[in-house]
Write a protein that holds these residues in place. Structure first.
Motif, mmCIF file in Angstrom:
data_model
loop_
_atom_site.group_PDB
_atom_site.id
_atom_site.type_symbol
_atom_site.label_atom_id
_atom_site.label_comp_id
_atom_site.label_asym_id
_atom_site.label_seq_id
_atom_site.Cartn_x
_atom_site.Cartn_y
_atom_site.Cartn_z
ATOM 1 N N ASN A 33 0.827 -1.212 0.000
ATOM 2 C CA ASN A 33 0.000 0.000 0.000
ATOM 3 C C ASN A 33 0.857 1.257 0.000
ATOM 4 O O ASN A 33 1.961 1.294 0.548
ATOM 5 C CB ASN A 33 -0.920 0.025 1.231
ATOM 6 N N LEU A 34 0.270 2.273 -0.586
ATOM 7 C CA LEU A 34 0.881 3.597 -0.619
ATOM 8 C C LEU A 34 1.131 4.074 0.817
ATOM 9 O O LEU A 34 0.364 3.758 1.717
ATOM 10 C CB LEU A 34 -0.162 4.504 -1.270
ATOM 11 N N GLY A 58 -2.985 -0.332 -10.617
ATOM 12 C CA GLY A 58 -2.446 -0.982 -9.413
ATOM 13 C C GLY A 58 -3.379 -0.785 -8.232
ATOM 14 O O GLY A 58 -3.175 0.110 -7.405
ATOM 15 N N SER A 64 -5.328 2.613 -1.692
ATOM 16 C CA SER A 64 -5.238 3.917 -2.379
ATOM 17 C C SER A 64 -6.531 4.203 -3.145
ATOM 18 O O SER A 64 -6.962 5.357 -3.250
ATOM 19 C CB SER A 64 -4.035 3.954 -3.329
ATOM 20 N N ASP A 83 -6.169 -4.085 -11.646
ATOM 21 C CA ASP A 83 -5.146 -4.980 -11.066
ATOM 22 C C ASP A 83 -5.293 -6.345 -11.724
ATOM 23 O O ASP A 83 -6.405 -6.793 -11.997
ATOM 24 C CB ASP A 83 -5.297 -5.102 -9.547
ATOM 25 N N ARG A 84 -4.162 -6.994 -11.917
ATOM 26 C CA ARG A 84 -4.212 -8.299 -12.603
ATOM 27 C C ARG A 84 -4.418 -9.459 -11.634
ATOM 28 O O ARG A 84 -4.637 -10.588 -12.062
ATOM 29 C CB ARG A 84 -2.928 -8.504 -13.399
ATOM 30 N N LYS A 88 -6.548 -9.969 -5.066
ATOM 31 C CA LYS A 88 -6.537 -8.566 -4.617
ATOM 32 C C LYS A 88 -7.772 -7.827 -5.147
ATOM 33 O O LYS A 88 -8.327 -6.962 -4.467
ATOM 34 C CB LYS A 88 -5.248 -7.881 -5.080
ATOM 35 N N GLY A 110 -7.158 -7.608 -14.744
ATOM 36 C CA GLY A 110 -6.442 -8.074 -15.923
ATOM 37 C C GLY A 110 -5.167 -7.267 -16.106
ATOM 38 O O GLY A 110 -4.813 -6.438 -15.258
ATOM 39 N N ASP A 111 -4.482 -7.529 -17.207
ATOM 40 C CA ASP A 111 -3.248 -6.801 -17.480
ATOM 41 C C ASP A 111 -3.568 -5.346 -17.812
ATOM 42 O O ASP A 111 -4.406 -5.064 -18.677
ATOM 43 C CB ASP A 111 -2.506 -7.450 -18.649
ATOM 44 N N ALA A 112 -2.883 -4.445 -17.131
ATOM 45 C CA ALA A 112 -3.229 -3.022 -17.249
ATOM 46 C C ALA A 112 -3.070 -2.511 -18.678
ATOM 47 O O ALA A 112 -3.933 -1.770 -19.170
ATOM 48 C CB ALA A 112 -2.366 -2.205 -16.293
ATOM 49 N N ASP A 129 0.672 3.019 -10.254
ATOM 50 C CA ASP A 129 1.245 2.386 -9.058
ATOM 51 C C ASP A 129 1.287 0.868 -9.249
ATOM 52 O O ASP A 129 0.858 0.107 -8.394
ATOM 53 C CB ASP A 129 0.422 2.759 -7.810
ATOM 54 N N ASP A 131 3.176 -1.987 -12.396
ATOM 55 C CA ASP A 131 4.396 -2.452 -13.055
ATOM 56 C C ASP A 131 5.052 -1.258 -13.769
ATOM 57 O O ASP A 131 4.580 -0.815 -14.799
ATOM 58 C CB ASP A 131 3.942 -3.555 -14.023
HETATM 59 C C1 LIG Z 1 2.205 -1.354 -5.347
HETATM 60 S S1 LIG Z 1 0.809 -2.358 -5.568
HETATM 61 C C2 LIG Z 1 -0.494 -1.196 -5.629
HETATM 62 C C3 LIG Z 1 -0.793 -0.606 -4.295
HETATM 63 C C4 LIG Z 1 -2.063 0.211 -4.255
HETATM 64 N N1 LIG Z 1 -2.029 1.304 -5.214
HETATM 65 C C5 LIG Z 1 -2.274 0.767 -2.869
HETATM 66 O O1 LIG Z 1 -1.652 1.793 -2.538
HETATM 67 O O2 LIG Z 1 -3.040 0.183 -2.110
HETATM 68 C C6 LIG Z 1 0.968 -2.819 -7.248
HETATM 69 C C7 LIG Z 1 -0.193 -3.645 -7.778
HETATM 70 O O3 LIG Z 1 -0.117 -3.630 -9.197
HETATM 71 C C8 LIG Z 1 -0.511 -4.871 -9.703
HETATM 72 N N2 LIG Z 1 0.138 -4.989 -11.028
HETATM 73 C C9 LIG Z 1 1.463 -5.024 -11.286
HETATM 74 N N3 LIG Z 1 1.687 -5.066 -12.599
HETATM 75 C C10 LIG Z 1 0.469 -5.056 -13.199
HETATM 76 C C11 LIG Z 1 0.026 -5.074 -14.548
HETATM 77 N N4 LIG Z 1 0.907 -5.109 -15.561
HETATM 78 N N5 LIG Z 1 -1.298 -5.045 -14.800
HETATM 79 C C12 LIG Z 1 -2.190 -5.008 -13.781
HETATM 80 N N6 LIG Z 1 -1.829 -4.987 -12.478
HETATM 81 C C13 LIG Z 1 -0.526 -5.004 -12.191
HETATM 82 C C14 LIG Z 1 -0.062 -5.884 -8.675
HETATM 83 O O4 LIG Z 1 -0.871 -7.039 -8.716
HETATM 84 C C15 LIG Z 1 -0.198 -5.095 -7.364
HETATM 85 O O5 LIG Z 1 -1.407 -5.405 -6.713
#
Ligand SMILES: C[S@@+](CC[C@H](N)C(=O)[O-])C[C@H]1O[C@@H](n2cnc3c(N)ncnc32)[C@H](O)[C@@H]1O
Length: 195
Positions: A33-34, A58, A64, A83-84, A88, A110-112, A129, A131
């Motif tokens: 988390n942030l 993310g 967040s 989020d993928r 979560k 899914g993939d962002a 926030d 990848d």
């Molecule tokens: C740093 S965490 C996010 C924290 C969140 N923003 C918070 O503050 O509560 C990063 C998240 O991005 C997701 N993630 C990473 N790469 C991704 C992608 N290419 N596509 C979708 N989700 C992705 C991960 O599964 C993870 O849950």
């Protein structure tokens, strides 16, 4: 938004995330988390500038996302968050319901980069926030979907300088944007273009 104390809910959710991250080994299972002060800064920024069409890349467990949706709730805005990780995604769904903000958030799993390619605009704020390596390509896909008056925000500039270099270089190629890095939490990149 109901009668829930959103601030107290967020404090509890952050504590849960910290406790989880302290005991799980695998990075993918951490909530990451942030930092609360960064989250609060985003909340103030988005509220004060009345952002209405917010994209978050993310979601994690929705910590967040709850801050962003809370800001959007003040002036009829909404949030799309991606989020993928399906687990979560489910946690975020439950947490946003508990915060009374679920109807303001479109959670996409899914993939962002793939989801962004099919997203419609205009967006007046994007918060990166996830990848960091994919962020430059995502900026390219998002450019035609951005409102003239828009913030591009990204966390982890100080904590992951190597990983975020590509994103910062991409910003440098956008001369219409005014940019700075705020040394708050893990380092927040703020880029702003006015209408
Ligand atoms: C740093 S965490 C996010 C924290 C969140 N923003 C918070 O503050 O509560 C990063 C998240 O991005 C997701 N993630 C990473 N790469 C991704 C992608 N290419 N596509 C979708 N989700 C992705 C991960 O599964 C993870 O849950």
């Amino acid at each position: 938004m109901g009668n829930i104390d959103v601030q107290a809910f967020l404090e509890e959710l952050y504590a849960q995330g910290q406790a989880n991250d302290a005991h799980v080994q695998e990075r993918g299972q951490k909530m990451l988390n942030l930092e609360p002060e960064t989250a609060q800064f985003l909340h103030i920024l988005l509220r004060s500038t009345r952002r209405k069409h917010i994209l978050e890349i993310g979601t994690s467990n929705g910590y967040s996302t709850t801050w962003l949706a809370w800001a959007a709730s003040e002036h009829g805005g909404h949030v799309v968050s991606i989020d993928r990780d399906p687990h979560k995604h489910e946690l975020a769904d439950a947490n946003l319901r508990q915060a009374g903000l679920r109807e303001l958030v479109d959670l996409k799993c899914g993939d962002a980069t793939e989801i962004i390619a099919n997203l419609s605009g205009p967006l007046d704020c994007v918060f990166f926030d996830a990848d960091r390596y994919s962020a430059p390509a995502q900026v390219g896909l998002l450019l035609p979907k951005l409102a003239p008056d828009v913030f591009l925000l990204a966390d982890n500039v100080i904590s992951h300088p190597d990983e975020i270099t590509g994103y910062l270089k991409t910003l440098d190629e956008l001369p219409q944007f005014e940019k700075l890095v705020i040394p708050i939490g893990k380092g927040l990149s703020v880029a702003y273009r006015s209408a």
